[in-house]
Design an enzyme around this catalytic site. Structure first.
Site, PDB file in Angstrom:
ATOM      1  N   LEU A 221       0.826  -1.209   0.000  1.00  9.71           N
ATOM      2  CA  LEU A 221       0.000   0.000   0.000  1.00  9.71           C
ATOM      3  C   LEU A 221       0.858   1.255   0.000  1.00  9.71           C
ATOM      4  O   LEU A 221       0.475   2.291   0.524  1.00  9.71           O
ATOM      5  CB  LEU A 221      -0.934  -0.009   1.218  1.00  9.71           C
ATOM      6  CG  LEU A 221      -1.805  -1.259   1.363  1.00  9.71           C
ATOM      7  CD1 LEU A 221      -2.674  -1.164   2.613  1.00  9.71           C
ATOM      8  CD2 LEU A 221      -2.664  -1.484   0.125  1.00  9.71           C
ATOM      9  N   GLY A 222       2.044   1.148  -0.600  1.00 12.56           N
ATOM     10  CA  GLY A 222       2.940   2.293  -0.700  1.00 12.56           C
ATOM     11  C   GLY A 222       3.398   2.768   0.661  1.00 12.56           C
ATOM     12  O   GLY A 222       3.785   1.971   1.524  1.00 12.56           O
ATOM     13  N   ASP A 252       9.971  -5.029  -5.401  1.00 14.16           N
ATOM     14  CA  ASP A 252      10.677  -6.273  -5.698  1.00 14.16           C
ATOM     15  C   ASP A 252      11.581  -6.666  -4.531  1.00 14.16           C
ATOM     16  O   ASP A 252      11.684  -7.841  -4.170  1.00 14.16           O
ATOM     17  CB  ASP A 252      11.504  -6.111  -6.974  1.00 14.16           C
ATOM     18  CG  ASP A 252      10.682  -5.546  -8.115  1.00 14.16           C
ATOM     19  OD1 ASP A 252       9.507  -5.954  -8.244  1.00 14.16           O
ATOM     20  OD2 ASP A 252      11.185  -4.694  -8.858  1.00 14.16           O
TER      21      ASP A 252
END
Length: 315
Positions: A221-222, A252
């Site tokens: 969610l950033g 990643d």
């Protein structure tokens, strides 16, 4: 060993610049060149953690040869699939205020023979893998069901598979029941076909993805943190970040941290968030080493703040 599969790798150039002004000459303050693609970045993060990884990827032309050389220099085993087209080159502009602009090239089109060779290479290399991480966009020539085929073959061979994909490729793959999927907020909203405004909205969407076939969902969610939803329960994690330099490859790195820590449970979620938080504080797509991690900055809870509004809601 963690095997990564990157169907559409790239040669990434990242420039750190002052805030952009369209139509003017922009002078970069720093320049980096890295092997790119989501799966490639997962391998780079795994290698930075001192763990063995093998990267399967189609490579072609001078850019492909350079990607292989850069990976080899980082101690990553490469299982290349030769293709006729040139590996794509991407550009990222990281502004001093944290805004990132990316220009991604489409990449080569894979022939039927190259597609089959790619699948064969994944099968051959997966024999010793604890996890197979399939990540990123599909190049031209591969059908949206390609990831689903990989998941089915992986399970038939006894391997666990993590998937970081979006759109129709994700929808098709869910039917094959990947062990974990890692959408960001935008991809999560797209998968369920509605906006996300709160952490509770994201939790409900993640549960729906499990209903579609995913065995576990690791949702990014950033700046608001990450959610993990699996059979054993659901957890929410956040991390303190002092300065954001670049979020290239941060997701990643987060997936790598999750898999390194076993790929399930709150401890793996904490590792994922620690790796992601460390990555955004590094330049370009540099992957964090253990020395860059700050576990004390991470908070994990089973008491999910359902009403908490997302800093960047997805319309």
């Amino acid at each position: 060993m963690i095997l990564t599969v990157t169907p559409n790798p790239s040669l990434d150039r990242t420039y750190e610049v002052q805030p952009l002004k369209r139509g003017e000459v922009i002078r970069a303050e720093t320049e980096r060149m890295d092997p790119g693609g989501k799966g490639v970045n997962v391998s780079r993060a795994v290698a930075a953690a001192g763990r063995r990884t093998v990267a399967v990827l189609p490579l072609g032309g001078a850019p492909g040869a350079l990607v292989a050389d850069l990976l080899d220099a980082q101690g990553i085993e490469v299982a290349p699939v030769p293709v006729a087209g040139d590996t794509r080159s991407n550009i990222a502009l990281a502004e001093s205020d944290g805004v990132l602009t990316k220009i991604n090239a489409p990449g080569p089109e894979l022939s039927a023979a190259e597609q089959e060779l790619l699948l064969d290479t994944v099968r051959e290399q997966s024999r010793d893998a604890d996890w197979i991480a399939c990540c990123g966009s599909l190049p031209r020539g591969l059908a949206p069901s390609w990831y689903a085929d990989v998941v089915t073959r992986a399970h038939a061979g006894g391997s666990r598979i993590a998937l970081d994909a979006s759109g129709r490729a994700l929808q098709e793959a869910l039917r094959a029941q990947p062990d974990v999927v890692k959408p960001n907020a935008e991809e999560l909203a797209e998968a369920v076909g509605r906006p996300l405004a709160t952490v509770g909205d994201a939790l409900k969407a993640a549960e729906e993805l499990r209903g579609m076939g995913a065995r576990a969902v690791l949702a990014s969610l950033g700046a608001d943190g990450q959610l993990l939803v699996e059979d054993a329960g659901a957890w929410f994690a956040t991390a303190r970040v002092d300065t954001v330099r670049s979020n290239v490859g941060a997701g990643d790195s987060s997936l790598a941290g999750f898999l390194i820590a076993g790929g399930s449970g709150p401890e793996a979620l904490a590792s994922a968030v620690a790796h992601g938080a460390a990555a955004v504080q590094l330049p370009g797509s540099v992957m964090p080493t253990p020395a860059d991690l700050d576990p004390s900055a991470v908070t994990v809870t089973a008491e999910i703040p359902l009403d908490r509004e997302l800093t960047e809601p997805v319309p």
